[in-house]
Design a protein around this motif. Structure first.
Motif, mmCIF file in Angstrom:
data_model
loop_
_atom_site.group_PDB
_atom_site.id
_atom_site.type_symbol
_atom_site.label_atom_id
_atom_site.label_comp_id
_atom_site.label_asym_id
_atom_site.label_seq_id
_atom_site.Cartn_x
_atom_site.Cartn_y
_atom_site.Cartn_z
ATOM 1 N N SER A 143 4.655 8.061 -9.601
ATOM 2 C CA SER A 143 5.752 7.897 -10.558
ATOM 3 C C SER A 143 7.036 7.610 -9.799
ATOM 4 C CB SER A 143 5.914 9.157 -11.416
ATOM 5 O OG SER A 143 6.274 10.269 -10.611
ATOM 6 N N ASP A 144 8.104 7.332 -10.534
ATOM 7 C CA ASP A 144 9.434 7.138 -9.966
ATOM 8 C C ASP A 144 9.400 6.164 -8.786
ATOM 9 O OD1 ASP A 144 12.188 7.557 -9.650
ATOM 10 O OD2 ASP A 144 11.871 9.210 -8.230
ATOM 11 N N VAL A 145 8.784 4.997 -8.994
ATOM 12 C CA VAL A 145 8.647 4.015 -7.911
ATOM 13 C C VAL A 145 10.018 3.468 -7.541
ATOM 14 C CG1 VAL A 145 7.647 1.785 -7.262
ATOM 15 C CG2 VAL A 145 6.305 3.432 -8.608
ATOM 16 N N ARG A 146 10.358 3.557 -6.239
ATOM 17 C CA ARG A 146 11.673 3.145 -5.770
ATOM 18 C C ARG A 146 11.653 1.784 -5.072
ATOM 19 N NH1 ARG A 146 15.275 7.446 -5.528
ATOM 20 N NH2 ARG A 146 14.629 9.011 -7.050
ATOM 21 N N LEU A 147 10.522 1.436 -4.461
ATOM 22 C CA LEU A 147 10.464 0.193 -3.692
ATOM 23 C C LEU A 147 9.017 -0.244 -3.553
ATOM 24 C CD1 LEU A 147 11.746 -1.966 -1.729
ATOM 25 C CD2 LEU A 147 11.328 -0.304 0.113
ATOM 26 N N VAL A 148 8.794 -1.551 -3.719
ATOM 27 C CA VAL A 148 7.501 -2.183 -3.445
ATOM 28 C C VAL A 148 7.765 -3.408 -2.580
ATOM 29 C CG1 VAL A 148 5.559 -3.448 -4.447
ATOM 30 C CG2 VAL A 148 6.427 -1.409 -5.597
ATOM 31 N N VAL A 149 6.982 -3.562 -1.526
ATOM 32 C CA VAL A 149 7.053 -4.759 -0.697
ATOM 33 C C VAL A 149 5.649 -5.345 -0.604
ATOM 34 C CG1 VAL A 149 7.842 -5.770 1.464
ATOM 35 C CG2 VAL A 149 8.832 -3.607 0.684
ATOM 36 N N ALA A 150 5.530 -6.644 -0.811
ATOM 37 C CA ALA A 150 4.227 -7.315 -0.759
ATOM 38 C C ALA A 150 4.357 -8.586 0.059
ATOM 39 C CB ALA A 150 3.736 -7.656 -2.168
ATOM 40 N N GLY A 188 9.786 -5.688 -4.851
ATOM 41 C CA GLY A 188 9.748 -5.360 -6.266
ATOM 42 C C GLY A 188 9.932 -3.880 -6.511
ATOM 43 N N VAL A 189 9.694 -3.481 -7.767
ATOM 44 C CA VAL A 189 9.898 -2.083 -8.158
ATOM 45 C C VAL A 189 8.755 -1.589 -9.040
ATOM 46 C CG1 VAL A 189 12.403 -2.181 -7.963
ATOM 47 C CG2 VAL A 189 11.326 -2.811 -10.128
ATOM 48 N N ALA A 190 7.659 -2.344 -9.132
ATOM 49 C CA ALA A 190 6.592 -2.007 -10.076
ATOM 50 C C ALA A 190 5.293 -1.678 -9.352
ATOM 51 C CB ALA A 190 6.366 -3.161 -11.049
ATOM 52 N N ALA A 191 4.802 -0.460 -9.564
ATOM 53 C CA ALA A 191 3.497 -0.027 -9.065
ATOM 54 C C ALA A 191 3.005 1.090 -9.966
ATOM 55 C CB ALA A 191 3.579 0.452 -7.618
ATOM 56 N N ALA A 192 1.704 1.099 -10.262
ATOM 57 C CA ALA A 192 1.132 2.110 -11.140
ATOM 58 C C ALA A 192 -0.270 2.464 -10.666
ATOM 59 C CB ALA A 192 1.092 1.618 -12.583
ATOM 60 N N GLY A 193 -0.624 3.729 -10.821
ATOM 61 C CA GLY A 193 -1.953 4.192 -10.415
ATOM 62 C C GLY A 193 -1.855 5.511 -9.685
ATOM 63 N N THR A 194 -2.774 5.726 -8.736
ATOM 64 C CA THR A 194 -2.823 7.007 -8.040
ATOM 65 C C THR A 194 -2.778 6.827 -6.525
ATOM 66 O OG1 THR A 194 -5.246 7.025 -8.015
ATOM 67 C CG2 THR A 194 -4.160 8.072 -9.902
ATOM 68 N N VAL A 195 -2.211 7.832 -5.872
ATOM 69 C CA VAL A 195 -2.206 7.956 -4.418
ATOM 70 C C VAL A 195 -2.719 9.361 -4.100
ATOM 71 C CG1 VAL A 195 -0.807 7.960 -2.323
ATOM 72 C CG2 VAL A 195 -0.262 6.384 -4.188
ATOM 73 N N THR A 205 7.087 8.913 -6.080
ATOM 74 C CA THR A 205 6.959 10.368 -6.167
ATOM 75 C C THR A 205 5.551 10.737 -6.618
ATOM 76 O OG1 THR A 205 9.306 10.617 -6.710
ATOM 77 C CG2 THR A 205 7.867 12.450 -7.267
ATOM 78 N N LEU A 206 4.988 11.800 -6.010
ATOM 79 C CA LEU A 206 3.709 12.358 -6.428
ATOM 80 C C LEU A 206 3.906 13.787 -6.924
ATOM 81 C CD1 LEU A 206 0.919 11.410 -3.844
ATOM 82 C CD2 LEU A 206 1.525 10.271 -5.987
ATOM 83 N N ALA A 207 3.168 14.157 -7.961
ATOM 84 C CA ALA A 207 3.129 15.540 -8.420
ATOM 85 C C ALA A 207 2.114 16.291 -7.561
ATOM 86 C CB ALA A 207 2.740 15.601 -9.889
#
Length: 381
Positions: free
Chosen positions: A358-365, A345-352, A226-228
């Motif tokens: 925020s509220d990261v739902r899915l990460v694929v690497a 995974g479910v972990a990501a932090a920073g800016t887009v 999610t982005l504000a």
């Protein structure tokens, strides 16, 4: 055979391809494929897959998964089904298996059906032409899903703008790819349980290989959260990939909002203040071929890219649980079974787009980028 396992398919695939006439090439399209065109088998590629990565959360059950069909146009190459499951709760263990078998496609119903050889393992993927949603069923020891609905969000994404991209040089031959993708909301028994990424990709060499090989490194990431924004919180869907092989090829695609959504896409063919960079932040060992040094791949990466200034597209750190390495000894011989990273995974932090994620739902690497021990900074220092 796993999705984008370039290093392992290169030798056998291109050597066999060189021994026969090239298939007709698909010309660059003025209008990208429709979803139905992208979903069906592509007769103009040497190798292709249909790939779904997602996350399902239902009460205490929370896990990521990957299901992938692959097939080669070359005779004698057996289709494969890859299934992985990564629990996110305490004590969860990653499981993965690759099954050879038969893959059939029924055009009227837009359904792929896979049946493993010698076992009851099977799976289907279907595109519903009326709803433009995908349906996934899997029956295997690793993962069991019964008609899970993947409800597409926004329009089909044509990577590179028209779905035709360059993916580097393998064995001296330039390789291009048809590449389309969808983001989806995952529904189980009518209830929203997660998000997913659906990929449709095929590879074809351009010309004959020279036999002169080189290192092939690629990273591919997908993130949703999610982005504000000025109009309030909105869902955001991000994909980013970078390939280094006979050149550097990269692309970042960001979709913001719901139906309809706003899409930003930029790659090496465009004008970028900061081309996509990928830097490993944490490492894990990869099983090595006998007699070679222990090598490593990532579990955390920093991604950065900018359109007008550094970081205004992406400035993210992404992490997935270690151990999500998949493979097939039939591809490379020698009993090597862990060479390609397919991490959920479910972990990501920073800016887009300059806004906090925020509220990261899915990460694929996904990564085939490996490096020897001396390349780890802590060891080198």
């Amino acid at each position: 055979m796993q999705r984008r396992s370039f290093l392992t398919i290169a030798g056998g695939l291109l050597a066999a391809w060189a021994a026969r006439a090239l298939l007709p090439l698909r010309p660059a399209l003025a209008v990208p494929f429709t979803r139905a065109q992208a979903w069906g088998p592509n007769p103009n590629v040497a190798f292709e897959w249909r790939y779904i990565a997602g996350r399902i959360t239902a009460g205490a059950d929370d896990y990521g998964f990957i299901v992938s069909f692959s097939r080669s146009a070359l005779p004698g190459r057996t289709p494969e089904l890859l299934v992985t499951r990564q629990p996110f709760g305490a004590g969860g263990t990653f499981v993965s298996a690759s099954y050879p078998g038969t893959l059939a496609y029924d055009a009227p119903s837009a359904t792929y059906t896979f049946q493993a050889s010698g076992t009851p393992v099977g799976a289907t993927m279907r595109l519903d032409s009326a709803t433009q949603a995908y349906h996934l069923t899997v029956s295997s020891p690793e993962l069991s899903l019964a008609d899970v609905l993947l409800r597409t969000q926004g329009n089909l994404i044509a990577e590179g703008g028209d779905g035709l991209i360059d993916v580097g040089t393998i064995q001296g031959a330039s390789v291009e790819s048809d590449y389309y993708a969808d983001w989806a909301v995952v529904e189980v028994s009518g209830v929203v349980r997660g998000r997913a990424r659906v990929d449709m990709q095929g590879l074809r060499p351009q010309g004959l290989p020279t036999g002169v090989g080189g290192d092939y490194d690629h990273h591919w990431f997908a993130v949703t959260g999610t982005l504000a924004t000025d109009s309030g919180p909105q869902p955001v869907w991000v994909s980013a990939w970078r390939i280094v092989a006979g050149g550097t090829f990269w692309n970042v695609t960001i979709a913001l909002g719901a139906n309809p959504w706003n899409v930003t896409s930029i790659g090496e063919a465009g004008s970028a203040a900061q081309p996509l960079t990928v830097a490993e932040q944490a490492w894990q060992p990869v099983v090595s071929i006998s007699g070679t040094p222990v090598r490593y791949t990532g579990t955390a990466w920093h991604l950065a890219a900018g359109a007008l200034q550094a970081g205004d597209l992406l400035d993210l750190t992404i992490t997935v649980p270690a151990g999500q390495l998949v493979g097939s000894g039939r591809l490379v011989g020698g009993g090597v079974t862990s060479f390609l990273e397919e991490g959920v995974g479910v972990a990501a932090a920073g800016t887009v787009l300059g806004k906090p994620l925020s509220d990261v739902r899915l990460v694929v690497a996904e990564s085939t980028a490996e490096f020897a021990l001396q390349h780890v900074p802590l060891v080198r220092s």
